[in-house]
Write a protein that holds these residues in place. Structure first.
Motif, PDB file in Angstrom:
ATOM      1  N   SER A 194       0.836  -1.210   0.000  1.00 40.44           N
ATOM      2  CA  SER A 194       0.000   0.000   0.000  1.00 40.44           C
ATOM      3  C   SER A 194       0.866   1.254   0.000  1.00 40.44           C
ATOM      4  O   SER A 194       0.494   2.273  -0.592  1.00 40.44           O
ATOM      5  N   VAL A 195       2.054   1.187   0.624  1.00 42.14           N
ATOM      6  CA  VAL A 195       3.000   2.302   0.580  1.00 42.14           C
ATOM      7  C   VAL A 195       3.458   2.546  -0.862  1.00 42.14           C
ATOM      8  O   VAL A 195       3.486   3.686  -1.339  1.00 42.14           O
ATOM      9  N   LEU A 196       3.796   1.472  -1.575  1.00 41.68           N
ATOM     10  CA  LEU A 196       4.235   1.619  -2.965  1.00 41.68           C
ATOM     11  C   LEU A 196       3.120   2.176  -3.844  1.00 41.68           C
ATOM     12  O   LEU A 196       3.362   2.993  -4.735  1.00 41.68           O
ATOM     13  N   ILE A 197       1.889   1.740  -3.579  1.00 40.19           N
ATOM     14  CA  ILE A 197       0.723   2.258  -4.319  1.00 40.19           C
ATOM     15  C   ILE A 197       0.603   3.766  -4.089  1.00 40.19           C
ATOM     16  O   ILE A 197       0.378   4.551  -5.016  1.00 40.19           O
ATOM     17  N   ALA A 198       0.765   4.180  -2.815  1.00 40.87           N
ATOM     18  CA  ALA A 198       0.630   5.601  -2.474  1.00 40.87           C
ATOM     19  C   ALA A 198       1.733   6.438  -3.119  1.00 40.87           C
ATOM     20  O   ALA A 198       1.501   7.595  -3.488  1.00 40.87           O
ATOM     21  N   LEU A 199       2.928   5.860  -3.266  1.00 43.90           N
ATOM     22  CA  LEU A 199       4.061   6.604  -3.825  1.00 43.90           C
ATOM     23  C   LEU A 199       4.075   6.596  -5.355  1.00 43.90           C
ATOM     24  O   LEU A 199       4.759   7.415  -5.971  1.00 43.90           O
ATOM     25  N   ASN A 200       3.346   5.667  -5.943  1.00 50.64           N
ATOM     26  CA  ASN A 200       3.347   5.544  -7.402  1.00 50.64           C
ATOM     27  C   ASN A 200       2.634   6.733  -8.053  1.00 50.64           C
ATOM     28  O   ASN A 200       1.739   7.342  -7.470  1.00 50.64           O
ATOM     29  N   GLU A 201       3.047   7.043  -9.265  1.00 50.71           N
ATOM     30  CA  GLU A 201       2.403   8.131  -9.987  1.00 50.71           C
ATOM     31  C   GLU A 201       0.932   7.799 -10.260  1.00 50.71           C
ATOM     32  O   GLU A 201       0.601   6.653 -10.594  1.00 50.71           O
TER      33      GLU A 201
END
Length: 307
Positions: free
Chosen positions: A264-271
Motif C-alpha cells: 500500500s505504501v508503494l501504491i501511495a508513492l506511485n504516480e
C-alpha cells in the motif's frame, strides 16, 4: 503527507503507527487491528475511503496464486468492495517480487540455500518464495495442510503442492478466513505442535502468525525468514534460542510491517493512473531485508536483567 492504513482482521494489540520519509515523500503508516471483526473492518474502510492514499488488507489474503492461476477468496472479496475510491491491496502483488529478492539477497551474501532444510509453513500465500527456494536447491517441506487445515501431512514437492491446490482451493476459497488462518486474539496464543518438522528444519519461512501459533520452545541454531514482527516477538524468539531473524520488509521505528502495508505504501508513492512496476519501485525506495543476530539481542537482555 501521504497516508496509508492497513485494516487487519488480526489482533488490535499489534497496532502501530509511524511517520517516516520514503523516496522523498513524508508518509504516515498505520496498522489497525479489528480482533477478527469483519463488520468493523468494513466500517473502517467505509469511513476512510477517499480520505487516504491506500489501504492494506491485513490478516487475510484477497487471492492465492498457484502456477499463474488465481483463486479469489470470497470473504475478502466482500470486504474490499467497500473501498470505492481508495485502492486496497493485500500484499500479494509485492510478495512474488520482494520475497524472491530477499532469498536472492541472502544467497548473494553468504547464506547458501543448497540442500538447506526449510520449513515453509504456508506456500500457497507465498508461491513466489516456494518457487525461489526450489530454484536455489533447498530441501523444502510445505506445511500448508498442517498449518492451514490442521491435517498432519507434510508436502515435500512443489508438484504435489500444485495438485493439492488445484483440488482444494476451489472449495477452500469459499470458507470463512478464520478457519484457515489465526485471526484476532488467536494471533497471541501459541501451542507447541508439529515438533518433529520444526526440529528437522534449519530454516523456518513464511507468515509469522502461522509460525508463532505453533512456535517450538527450542529454536537453537535456526533461522526464521518472515515479516510482521514486533519488538516483543523478537524478544520471544531470542529467549527460545533463535540464531537469526530475517524480515522481508524493512524496519520502521522498531517494527517490520506486513507485505500488505508495504504494498500500500508503494501504491501511495506511485504516480497517479500509472501501472505499478514492483521491481522498478523497489529499486527506487531501496527496500532491504532486516537481518538480526539474536545473539546480540540475548546479550542485551542479559545486560538489562543484571543492570
Amino acid at each position: 503527507m501521504k497516508k496509508v492504513v492497513s485494516v487487519s482482521l488480526g489482533s488490535a494489540s499489534r497496532d502501530h503507527k509511524v511517520y517516516t520519509e520514503i523516496y522523498g515523500h513524508k508518509i504516515c503508516i498505520e496498522r489497525v487491528g479489528t480482533d477478527g471483526d469483519i463488520e468493523k473492518m468494513v466500517e473502517i474502510i467505509r469511513e476512510l475511503d477517499g480520505k487516504i492514499d491506500a489501504f492494506g488488507l491485513g490478516g487475510m489474503d484477497l487471492f492465492l496464486i498457484v502456477n499463474g492461476k488465481k483463486y479469489v477468496l470470497r470473504e475478502s472479496e466482500k470486504i474490499i468492495k467497500h473501498a470505492k475510491k481508495t485502492p486496497i491491496v493485500d500484499g500479494s502483488g509485492l510478495k512474488g517480487t520482494l520475497e524472491k529478492q530477499t532469498l536472492r539477497y541472502l544467497q548473494a551474501n553468504g547464506f547458501n540455500f543448497k540442500d538447506k532444510k526449510v520449513l515453509l509453513v504456508c506456500a500457497l500465500d507465498r508461491f513466489g518464495m516456494a518457487e525461489e527456494l526450489l530454484r536455489l536447491g533447498a530441501n523444502t517441506i510445505y506445511g500448508d495442510l498442517m498449518f492451514s487445515l490442521g491435517i498432519p501431512i507434510k508436502i515435500t514437492s512443489i508438484k504435489t503442492l500444485s495438485k493439492v491446490a488445484n483440488v482444494a482451493l476451489p472449495v477452500i476459497r469459499h470458507l470463512p478466513f478464520n478457519m484457515l488462518y489465526p485471526t484476532g486474539a488467536k494471533q497471541e496464543k501459541s501451542l507447541e505442535k508439529y515438533r518433529k518438522v520444526f526440529n528437522w528444519s534449519e530454516v523456518i519461512a513464511g507468515d509469522f502468525h502461522f509460525i508463532k501459533k505453533y512456535l517450538p520452545f527450542n529454536l537453537t541454531e535456526k533461522t526464521i525468514i518472515t515479516n510482521t514482527v514486533t519488538s516483543k516477538d523478537v524478544e520471544i524468539l531470542a529467549s527460545r534460542g533463535l540464531k537469526t531473524l530475517v524480515t522481508t520488509t524493512p524496519e520502521l521505528n522498531g517494527r517490520s510491517f506486513g507485505t500488505n502495508v508495504m504494498e500500500s505504501v508503494l501504491i501511495a508513492l506511485n504516480e497517479p493512473n500509472q501501472k505499478l512496476d514492483y521491481e522498478d519501485m523497489l529499486k527506487k525506495v531501496d527496500f532491504k531485508p532486516r537481518i538480526i543476530s539474536l545473539d546480540q539481542v540475548k546479550r542485551q537482555n542479559r545486560g538489562l536483567s543484571h543492570g
